[in-house]
Design a protein around this motif. Structure first.
Motif, PDB file in Angstrom:
ATOM      1  N   VAL A 267      -5.250 -12.996 -30.213  1.00 18.53           N
ATOM      2  CA  VAL A 267      -5.774 -11.603 -30.014  1.00 18.53           C
ATOM      3  C   VAL A 267      -5.276 -10.853 -31.229  1.00 18.53           C
TER       4      VAL A 267
ATOM      5  N   ASP B 254      -4.886  -7.942 -33.321  1.00 23.59           N
ATOM      6  CA  ASP B 254      -4.230  -6.562 -33.121  1.00 23.59           C
ATOM      7  C   ASP B 254      -4.702  -5.452 -34.086  1.00 23.59           C
TER       8      ASP B 254
ATOM      9  N   LYS C  26     -10.300  -9.347 -29.675  1.00 21.74           N
ATOM     10  CA  LYS C  26      -9.831  -8.329 -30.590  1.00 21.74           C
ATOM     11  C   LYS C  26      -9.532  -7.117 -30.095  1.00 21.74           C
ATOM     12  N   GLN C  27      -8.565  -6.124 -30.509  1.00 21.05           N
ATOM     13  CA  GLN C  27      -8.208  -4.757 -30.138  1.00 21.05           C
ATOM     14  C   GLN C  27      -7.871  -3.707 -31.347  1.00 21.05           C
ATOM     15  N   GLU C  28      -7.955  -2.700 -31.157  1.00 21.59           N
ATOM     16  CA  GLU C  28      -7.388  -1.892 -31.940  1.00 21.59           C
ATOM     17  C   GLU C  28      -5.798  -1.934 -32.003  1.00 21.59           C
TER      18      GLU C  28
ATOM     19  N   SER D 175      -2.487  -1.904 -31.217  1.00 19.09           N
ATOM     20  CA  SER D 175      -1.714  -1.484 -30.142  1.00 19.09           C
ATOM     21  C   SER D 175      -0.402  -2.127 -29.777  1.00 19.09           C
TER      22      SER D 175
ATOM     23  N   LYS E  69      -3.365  -8.336 -23.222  1.00 20.68           N
ATOM     24  CA  LYS E  69      -4.833  -8.557 -23.374  1.00 20.68           C
ATOM     25  C   LYS E  69      -4.994 -10.166 -22.993  1.00 20.68           C
TER      26      LYS E  69
END
Length: 128
Positions: free
Chosen positions: A40, A42, A66-68, A70, A78
């Motif tokens: 993941v 981040d 993928k994520q902003e 966090s 996630k």
């Protein structure tokens, strides 16, 4: 029907390009092959995402999310949301494993029908 992985390895990744290849090499080369590797990203601002994409192209066991930015906890959550494994293993992206670590852990936890497993680790000092 897809095989259910024995272990889902969840790796939150944020700006660790210096260590990431060593981490990923230690995971993709595990002696236990029935694993899924959930990375993941981040919101990394270094080359970490490119490294993850390179490895995901080579190994179909890698699921890249993928994520902003966090935080590691949100990244782990996630990863948990998409995990399919019988067991979960969290690995920090600046750490690495012995090549038989997941197999040993899986065999011990399955043999003892345990819900959780703890083990020793070695702290790596870059200066010494």
């Amino acid at each position: 029907m897809d095989m259910i992985p024995k272990v889902s390895i969840i790796i939150p990744v944020y700006n660790v390009e210096k260590y990431l290849k060593e981490c990923l090499n230690s995971v993709v080369n595990q002696t236990l092959k029935e694993i899924e590797i959930i990375c993941v990203d981040d919101g990394s601002t270094d080359n970490s995402l490119s490294i993850l994409e390179e490895y995901a192209k080579k190994d179909n066991r890698i699921n890249l999310l993928k994520q902003e930015n966090s935080g590691a906890g949100a990244a782990r959550n996630k990863g948990l949301d998409s995990a399919r494994g019988e067991y979960i293993y969290f690995l920090d992206s600046d750490d690495f494993l012995e090549l038989n670590a997941i197999e040993i852990l899986y065999n011990q936890i399955a043999k003892n029908q345990a819900d959780i497993c703890f083990f020793k680790f070695y702290k790596y000092n870059q200066q010494t």
